[in-house]
Motif scaffolding. Structure first.
Motif, PDB file in Angstrom:
ATOM      1  N   ARG A   5      31.492  52.629  60.509  1.00  0.00           N
ATOM      2  CA  ARG A   5      31.484  53.803  61.392  1.00  0.00           C
ATOM      3  C   ARG A   5      31.970  54.937  60.475  1.00  0.00           C
ATOM      4  O   ARG A   5      32.992  55.132  60.154  1.00  0.00           O
ATOM      5  N   PRO A   9      36.772  61.536  64.084  1.00  0.00           N
ATOM      6  CA  PRO A   9      36.827  60.704  65.119  1.00  0.00           C
ATOM      7  C   PRO A   9      36.135  61.419  66.286  1.00  0.00           C
ATOM      8  O   PRO A   9      36.135  62.778  66.552  1.00  0.00           O
ATOM      9  N   GLY A  10      35.438  60.450  67.002  1.00  0.00           N
ATOM     10  CA  GLY A  10      34.551  61.081  68.045  1.00  0.00           C
ATOM     11  C   GLY A  10      33.136  61.503  67.807  1.00  0.00           C
ATOM     12  O   GLY A  10      32.212  61.676  68.248  1.00  0.00           O
ATOM     13  N   GLU A  12      31.524  59.756  64.653  1.00  0.00           N
ATOM     14  CA  GLU A  12      31.342  58.679  63.854  1.00  0.00           C
ATOM     15  C   GLU A  12      29.663  58.319  63.822  1.00  0.00           C
ATOM     16  O   GLU A  12      29.174  58.371  64.765  1.00  0.00           O
ATOM     17  N   ASP A  31      25.560  54.186  68.255  1.00  0.00           N
ATOM     18  CA  ASP A  31      27.278  53.580  67.906  1.00  0.00           C
ATOM     19  C   ASP A  31      27.032  51.811  67.797  1.00  0.00           C
ATOM     20  O   ASP A  31      26.351  51.578  68.391  1.00  0.00           O
ATOM     21  N   THR A  33      28.811  49.161  69.076  1.00  0.00           N
ATOM     22  CA  THR A  33      29.599  48.820  70.298  1.00  0.00           C
ATOM     23  C   THR A  33      29.344  47.473  70.692  1.00  0.00           C
ATOM     24  O   THR A  33      28.388  46.591  69.967  1.00  0.00           O
ATOM     25  N   GLY A  66      35.704  55.640  59.918  1.00  0.00           N
ATOM     26  CA  GLY A  66      36.410  55.128  61.301  1.00  0.00           C
ATOM     27  C   GLY A  66      36.591  53.605  61.510  1.00  0.00           C
ATOM     28  O   GLY A  66      36.209  52.609  60.663  1.00  0.00           O
ATOM     29  N   ALA A  67      37.205  53.141  62.456  1.00  0.00           N
ATOM     30  CA  ALA A  67      37.196  51.891  62.988  1.00  0.00           C
ATOM     31  C   ALA A  67      35.529  51.265  62.858  1.00  0.00           C
ATOM     32  O   ALA A  67      34.730  51.977  63.330  1.00  0.00           O
ATOM     33  N   LEU A  69      33.980  49.417  65.040  1.00  0.00           N
ATOM     34  CA  LEU A  69      33.388  49.585  66.205  1.00  0.00           C
ATOM     35  C   LEU A  69      34.066  50.262  67.162  1.00  0.00           C
ATOM     36  O   LEU A  69      35.346  50.609  66.899  1.00  0.00           O
ATOM     37  N   THR A  70      33.462  50.759  68.398  1.00  0.00           N
ATOM     38  CA  THR A  70      33.960  51.569  69.223  1.00  0.00           C
ATOM     39  C   THR A  70      33.687  51.000  70.745  1.00  0.00           C
ATOM     40  O   THR A  70      32.958  50.100  70.989  1.00  0.00           O
ATOM     41  N   GLY A  71      34.460  51.475  71.913  1.00  0.00           N
ATOM     42  CA  GLY A  71      34.444  50.978  73.199  1.00  0.00           C
ATOM     43  C   GLY A  71      35.124  49.428  73.191  1.00  0.00           C
ATOM     44  O   GLY A  71      34.329  48.873  74.130  1.00  0.00           O
ATOM     45  N   ASN A 105      43.348  51.595  72.732  1.00  0.00           N
ATOM     46  CA  ASN A 105      43.643  52.861  72.181  1.00  0.00           C
ATOM     47  C   ASN A 105      44.632  52.856  70.837  1.00  0.00           C
ATOM     48  O   ASN A 105      44.895  53.911  70.230  1.00  0.00           O
TER      49      ASN A 105
END
Length: 283
Positions: A5, A9-10, A12, A31, A33, A66-67, A69-71, A105
């Motif tokens: 990603r 931040p936010g 990606e 994204d 996820t 970024g990381a 994956l997210t969520g 987080n």
């Protein structure tokens, strides 16, 4: 094939990198996820690549990583899971996996700064193989069944504040693990099918270019499959959950190295999964 990603931040962009080329995945998903991974997302990426349906992201090299994956719903961690690391802390290898949690987080990108909490004096590094779940894992019967629930692997830095962990947590550890930025993740999510043997991976870390950890996942007390099987007896792991599988010897807690300070740089890597680096900053 690596899933990443890229972007601030936010903002990606989900991408897949094959060789030296980065392809935009926004035609497949908004994204990366748990929901995407759980809906056979990795196979969909492979199919789209084979069909030539993914456009190249030309400016990928200029974007923040970024990381991968997210969520993330949960970050579950295994303590003292390397025999030599248990020994350097003065303990015998555990007879069953030791479990603690990090707040989701804590997860940041592989090259983002790590913030030292106010008053913290014993901030430590921990390179770990991180497992990303791709299929619900609940009451699994075998390690083989558990391995089938894994979407992929990445690198985790289980940053810890040892005084908070040992002196403030009442034996539960998590107070020393949950400060914001205390879990750099990535840079990439490598599909499980492309990791031939998760118990044959070299892990290493350095601080300011000086070697710290250098081991392999063969030293794990409990292998990856057994960790996921054991966890599934006590909780259900869902797609997108992350499991940090423990760190090898060579951390500051051993007494052989100083703890981290503002301005220090951590470099961590796992062969076949890449490398990450963070700078320590004040709060």
């Amino acid at each position: 094939m690596e899933l990443l990603r890229l972007g601030e931040p936010g903002q990606e962009i989900p991408v897949v990198r094959v060789g030296g080329t980065t392809f935009d995945l926004r035609g497949l998903t908004t994204d990366i996820t748990g929901a995407f991974l759980g809906a056979d997302g990795i196979q969909r990426v492979r199919d789209a690549l084979a069909a030539g349906e993914l456009p190249e992201l030309k400016h990928a090299a200029s974007l923040r990583v970024g990381a991968p994956l997210t969520g993330i719903g949960a970050v579950v961690c295994i303590g003292q899971n390397y025999a030599a690391h248990a020994a350097e802390t003065g303990d015998l290898p555990p007879k069953a996996p030791i479990i603690f949690f990090k707040h989701p987080n804590t997860v940041v990108g592989a090259y983002d700064d790590v913030v030292i909490p106010p008053g913290a004096q014993k901030v430590d590094w921990e390179v770990e193989l991180a497992v990303v779940i791709g299929k619900r894992a609940s009451y699994l019967a075998s390690a083989e069944e558990a391995l089938d629930c894994i979407a992929g692997f990445t690198i985790s830095n289980d940053v810890s504040e040892r005084d908070y962990q040992m002196g403030h947590s009442g034996g539960q550890w998590s107070k020393g693990k949950c400060a914001p930025t205390f879990n750099p993740l990535g840079p990439a999510l490598v599909p499980a099918a492309e990791v031939t043997d998760p118990q044959a991976l070299r892990l290493y870390s350095a601080v300011n270019g000086e070697p710290r950890q250098d081991s392999t996942t063969a030293d794990m007390v409990f292998g990856v499959g057994e960790i996921i099987r054991d966890l599934s007896q006590y909780l259900a792991l869902d797609p997108g959950d992350v499991v940090n599988t423990g760190t090898p010897e060579g951390v500051a807690l051993s007494g052989r190295f100083p703890y981290l300070s503002v301005g220090d740089t951590m470099t961590l890597g796992i062969k076949g999964l890449g490398e990450q680096q963070q700078r320590l900053v004040g709060s």
